[in-house]
Design a protein around this motif. Sequence first.
Motif, PDB file in Angstrom:
ATOM      1  N   TYR A  68      36.075  54.869  37.678  1.00 23.24           N
ATOM      2  CA  TYR A  68      35.387  55.251  38.903  1.00 23.24           C
ATOM      3  C   TYR A  68      36.150  54.684  40.086  1.00 23.24           C
ATOM      4  CZ  TYR A  68      33.762  50.462  39.336  1.00 23.24           C
ATOM      5  OH  TYR A  68      33.730  49.094  39.471  1.00 23.24           O
ATOM      6  N   ALA A  69      35.831  55.185  41.273  1.00 20.78           N
ATOM      7  CA  ALA A  69      36.382  54.647  42.522  1.00 20.78           C
ATOM      8  C   ALA A  69      35.306  54.746  43.596  1.00 20.78           C
ATOM      9  CB  ALA A  69      37.631  55.413  42.945  1.00 20.78           C
ATOM     10  N   ILE A  70      35.181  53.666  44.375  1.00 13.02           N
ATOM     11  CA  ILE A  70      34.199  53.614  45.459  1.00 13.02           C
ATOM     12  C   ILE A  70      34.892  53.122  46.713  1.00 13.02           C
ATOM     13  CG2 ILE A  70      31.951  52.762  46.218  1.00 13.02           C
ATOM     14  CD1 ILE A  70      31.405  51.909  43.315  1.00 13.02           C
ATOM     15  N   ALA A  71      34.625  53.763  47.837  1.00 14.68           N
ATOM     16  CA  ALA A  71      35.101  53.279  49.135  1.00 14.68           C
ATOM     17  C   ALA A  71      33.888  52.824  49.944  1.00 14.68           C
ATOM     18  CB  ALA A  71      35.858  54.373  49.877  1.00 14.68           C
ATOM     19  N   PHE A  72      33.909  51.529  50.340  1.00 17.17           N
ATOM     20  CA  PHE A  72      32.813  50.951  51.118  1.00 17.17           C
ATOM     21  C   PHE A  72      33.254  50.794  52.567  1.00 17.17           C
ATOM     22  CE2 PHE A  72      32.184  49.273  46.814  1.00 17.17           C
ATOM     23  CZ  PHE A  72      30.843  49.547  46.595  1.00 17.17           C
ATOM     24  N   PRO A  73      32.470  51.268  53.521  1.00 19.96           N
ATOM     25  CA  PRO A  73      32.791  51.023  54.924  1.00 19.96           C
ATOM     26  C   PRO A  73      32.700  49.538  55.258  1.00 19.96           C
ATOM     27  CG  PRO A  73      31.113  52.736  54.683  1.00 19.96           C
ATOM     28  CD  PRO A  73      31.249  52.062  53.355  1.00 19.96           C
ATOM     29  N   ASN A 100      41.886  55.952  45.613  1.00 24.72           N
ATOM     30  CA  ASN A 100      41.137  55.881  46.864  1.00 24.72           C
ATOM     31  C   ASN A 100      40.512  57.248  47.113  1.00 24.72           C
ATOM     32  OD1 ASN A 100      40.176  55.804  49.479  1.00 24.72           O
ATOM     33  ND2 ASN A 100      42.014  54.880  50.357  1.00 24.72           N
ATOM     34  N   PRO A 101      39.198  57.371  47.005  1.00 27.59           N
ATOM     35  CA  PRO A 101      38.565  58.682  47.176  1.00 27.59           C
ATOM     36  C   PRO A 101      38.707  59.258  48.570  1.00 27.59           C
ATOM     37  CG  PRO A 101      36.907  56.945  47.019  1.00 27.59           C
ATOM     38  CD  PRO A 101      38.224  56.307  46.701  1.00 27.59           C
ATOM     39  N   LEU A 102      39.182  58.460  49.539  1.00 25.53           N
ATOM     40  CA  LEU A 102      39.395  58.960  50.894  1.00 25.53           C
ATOM     41  C   LEU A 102      40.783  59.572  51.059  1.00 25.53           C
ATOM     42  CD1 LEU A 102      37.833  55.974  52.857  1.00 25.53           C
ATOM     43  CD2 LEU A 102      36.741  58.136  52.249  1.00 25.53           C
ATOM     44  N   ASP A 103      41.776  59.007  50.400  1.00 21.71           N
ATOM     45  CA  ASP A 103      43.133  59.532  50.510  1.00 21.71           C
ATOM     46  C   ASP A 103      43.288  60.852  49.771  1.00 21.71           C
ATOM     47  OD1 ASP A 103      43.990  57.492  52.089  1.00 21.71           O
ATOM     48  OD2 ASP A 103      44.970  56.365  50.478  1.00 21.71           O
ATOM     49  N   GLN A 104      42.720  60.938  48.582  1.00 18.44           N
ATOM     50  CA  GLN A 104      42.755  62.165  47.786  1.00 18.44           C
ATOM     51  C   GLN A 104      41.323  62.651  47.647  1.00 18.44           C
ATOM     52  OE1 GLN A 104      45.031  59.714  44.768  1.00 18.44           O
ATOM     53  NE2 GLN A 104      45.942  61.713  44.378  1.00 18.44           N
ATOM     54  N   ASP A 105      40.827  63.261  48.721  1.00 15.03           N
ATOM     55  CA  ASP A 105      39.412  63.610  48.808  1.00 15.03           C
ATOM     56  C   ASP A 105      39.139  64.888  48.009  1.00 15.03           C
ATOM     57  OD1 ASP A 105      36.827  64.191  49.497  1.00 15.03           O
ATOM     58  OD2 ASP A 105      37.070  63.770  51.628  1.00 15.03           O
ATOM     59  N   LEU A 106      38.568  64.738  46.827  1.00 13.10           N
ATOM     60  CA  LEU A 106      38.291  65.879  45.962  1.00 13.10           C
ATOM     61  C   LEU A 106      37.214  66.794  46.539  1.00 13.10           C
ATOM     62  CD1 LEU A 106      38.208  64.036  42.512  1.00 13.10           C
ATOM     63  CD2 LEU A 106      40.130  65.289  43.525  1.00 13.10           C
ATOM     64  N   SER A 107      36.522  66.340  47.580  1.00  9.98           N
ATOM     65  CA  SER A 107      35.405  67.101  48.137  1.00  9.98           C
ATOM     66  C   SER A 107      35.820  68.022  49.273  1.00  9.98           C
ATOM     67  CB  SER A 107      34.334  66.136  48.651  1.00  9.98           C
ATOM     68  OG  SER A 107      34.804  65.452  49.808  1.00  9.98           O
ATOM     69  N   GLY A 108      37.102  68.045  49.626  1.00  7.07           N
ATOM     70  CA  GLY A 108      37.541  68.871  50.743  1.00  7.07           C
ATOM     71  C   GLY A 108      37.266  68.269  52.103  1.00  7.07           C
ATOM     72  N   GLY A 109      37.022  66.976  52.154  1.00  6.07           N
ATOM     73  CA  GLY A 109      36.794  66.282  53.418  1.00  6.07           C
ATOM     74  C   GLY A 109      35.391  65.739  53.578  1.00  6.07           C
ATOM     75  N   LEU A 110      34.475  66.114  52.684  1.00  8.98           N
ATOM     76  CA  LEU A 110      33.090  65.659  52.809  1.00  8.98           C
ATOM     77  C   LEU A 110      32.974  64.152  52.640  1.00  8.98           C
ATOM     78  CD1 LEU A 110      30.059  66.242  53.021  1.00  8.98           C
ATOM     79  CD2 LEU A 110      30.057  66.681  50.557  1.00  8.98           C
ATOM     80  N   LEU A 111      33.686  63.572  51.674  1.00  9.88           N
ATOM     81  CA  LEU A 111      33.584  62.131  51.447  1.00  9.88           C
ATOM     82  C   LEU A 111      34.078  61.352  52.661  1.00  9.88           C
ATOM     83  CD1 LEU A 111      34.726  61.753  47.721  1.00  9.88           C
ATOM     84  CD2 LEU A 111      32.405  61.753  48.630  1.00  9.88           C
ATOM     85  N   LYS A 112      35.179  61.789  53.226  1.00  7.44           N
ATOM     86  CA  LYS A 112      35.706  61.078  54.398  1.00  7.44           C
ATOM     87  C   LYS A 112      34.734  61.168  55.570  1.00  7.44           C
ATOM     88  CE  LYS A 112      40.064  61.031  54.933  1.00  7.44           C
ATOM     89  NZ  LYS A 112      41.486  61.386  55.165  1.00  7.44           N
ATOM     90  N   TYR A 113      34.115  62.321  55.737  1.00  5.42           N
ATOM     91  CA  TYR A 113      33.144  62.501  56.820  1.00  5.42           C
ATOM     92  C   TYR A 113      31.954  61.567  56.636  1.00  5.42           C
ATOM     93  CZ  TYR A 113      29.949  64.945  60.004  1.00  5.42           C
ATOM     94  OH  TYR A 113      29.067  65.266  61.018  1.00  5.42           O
ATOM     95  N   ALA A 114      31.421  61.501  55.421  1.00  4.34           N
ATOM     96  CA  ALA A 114      30.283  60.622  55.162  1.00  4.34           C
ATOM     97  C   ALA A 114      30.673  59.155  55.305  1.00  4.34           C
ATOM     98  CB  ALA A 114      29.728  60.886  53.764  1.00  4.34           C
ATOM     99  N   TYR A 115      31.878  58.804  54.879  1.00  3.30           N
ATOM    100  CA  TYR A 115      32.361  57.420  55.013  1.00  3.30           C
ATOM    101  C   TYR A 115      32.381  57.000  56.486  1.00  3.30           C
ATOM    102  CZ  TYR A 115      35.712  53.525  54.952  1.00  3.30           C
ATOM    103  OH  TYR A 115      36.344  52.313  55.140  1.00  3.30           O
ATOM    104  N   LEU A 116      32.842  57.878  57.346  1.00  8.45           N
ATOM    105  CA  LEU A 116      32.902  57.555  58.772  1.00  8.45           C
ATOM    106  C   LEU A 116      31.515  57.418  59.384  1.00  8.45           C
ATOM    107  CD1 LEU A 116      35.873  59.855  59.874  1.00  8.45           C
ATOM    108  CD2 LEU A 116      35.889  57.368  59.586  1.00  8.45           C
ATOM    109  N   GLN A 117      30.501  57.957  58.693  1.00  3.12           N
ATOM    110  CA  GLN A 117      29.113  57.780  59.136  1.00  3.12           C
ATOM    111  C   GLN A 117      28.488  56.498  58.596  1.00  3.12           C
ATOM    112  OE1 GLN A 117      27.584  61.524  57.593  1.00  3.12           O
ATOM    113  NE2 GLN A 117      27.453  62.382  59.661  1.00  3.12           N
ATOM    114  N   GLY A 118      29.251  55.742  57.794  1.00  2.00           N
ATOM    115  CA  GLY A 118      28.746  54.485  57.257  1.00  2.00           C
ATOM    116  C   GLY A 118      28.285  54.535  55.821  1.00  2.00           C
ATOM    117  N   TYR A 119      28.528  55.647  55.130  1.00  2.00           N
ATOM    118  CA  TYR A 119      28.124  55.777  53.739  1.00  2.00           C
ATOM    119  C   TYR A 119      29.230  55.259  52.822  1.00  2.00           C
ATOM    120  CZ  TYR A 119      24.239  58.795  55.114  1.00  2.00           C
ATOM    121  OH  TYR A 119      23.094  59.284  55.670  1.00  2.00           O
ATOM    122  N   ALA A 120      28.846  54.529  51.788  1.00  2.00           N
ATOM    123  CA  ALA A 120      29.771  54.293  50.687  1.00  2.00           C
ATOM    124  C   ALA A 120      29.951  55.615  49.952  1.00  2.00           C
ATOM    125  CB  ALA A 120      29.229  53.232  49.737  1.00  2.00           C
TER     126      ALA A 120
END
Length: 448
Positions: A68-73, A100-120
Amino acid sequence: MRRLPRTALALLILGLAGCAAIRPGDSPARSRLLATAGATRNGAADLRSTELDDGGLVVDGTLAGHAYAIAFPVDWNGGDALLFAHGYTLPGASTKVPDNPLDQDLSGGLLKYAYLQGYAVATAAYDKAGLGVQSGVENSLRLKQYLDRLGAKRVYIAGGSMGGNIVVGLIEMHPDAFAGALAVCGADDSFAELIGRLIDIRAVYDYYTAGTPYALPGSHELNVSALAARPPTGLGWLQKPWAVIQLKRIFDPIKALFTAAAENPDGREAAIIRKVSAVTGWEPDPAAFVLPIATIALGMDDVVATAGGSTYDNRARVYRGAGLTDADIAALNRGIARIAADPQAVAYIAKWHTASGRFDTPLLTLHNRIDSLVPYAQPVDLGRRVAAAGNLQHLVQLTVPPMRRPLPFSTLDGYMHCGFRPQQLASAWDELRRWVERGEKPDSGSRP
């Protein structure tokens, strides 16, 4: 011996687990995460951590042997999280998740967007490539429970393509696990139905192209793959590009068919395309032919092995389509290949997964009006099933226009699978959040 304070003991356990040590100056949130992430009671192993440029933290490891991989703000101290279930990959592909789920975002950008909102944000590896709904459900749930132990208060689940089916399976089988769910371009209603449609287009295409330069290579038996998706041993440097080579072998005759049809719209090639489309319901589009045909032509062996047999039965089906004469229909049904279903495989694919329409988690679906691999019929049929269960209060369905892009190895273009602009994904996610967190349920319908 003096008893270690609880925090120091957690740090000692963390160090023995192999994760990065806490350094002077670390934020309290980062220190807490590093301490609890490696605690033996939380069940993780093979831990690694990497600090991000913005001060956030990526934690990688395994749970029950699954990566697994988790990115925490930065300063995440127990809060909201978004877990993403990825889509189908060809048998033999790597099951590794991005470090790093942010560098290779399998979601098409959704994970990075949520991360910037403060979501792990997090993603879990599946046990296998190919048909992986069961392991996707099981491993995603295991990661969600791990996030709970790290202090997550509210966890969302999202998934794309096969991951959409995983999302629906999770919220139906585990109704209290997730706060909200987002399924994009997914086989939301029935993976069995999708597999049947894939087999149908392969069978109909084989019938109409038999004896022509446009016939598919390899086997034409419907219960086996046309070509092997997994490379044989001993190929040397060819091992790595094997999947691309096999995909191109499937694509080349289809590309030639569409190229010839474009040059002569009144010729036999254009007629073949019209007939295949009329009988199967797939768009008369190169991507809407090659993606479903290649998926099943390279993946049927894996479907049979995973489900324990054939999940589809076309022995009694009468194939017909607009524009076909009675003689055409009779000849097609005499000549098309047939396949019988195995009861144990039908039961397996029903469990993993055909929707019941009964769930309590707010579910938002997002689909292109035309998708080259997962037909728009999937969310439509899910909506009917949910309505029949009297459960529409828990469902919102959004539709966006189709997108096209150039196809590899050719001058052709075609409809995309999961063809979303980043803003469309972000808007769908924000609508789900407002529904869950503020009680503002959006209206189903079209979005720009």
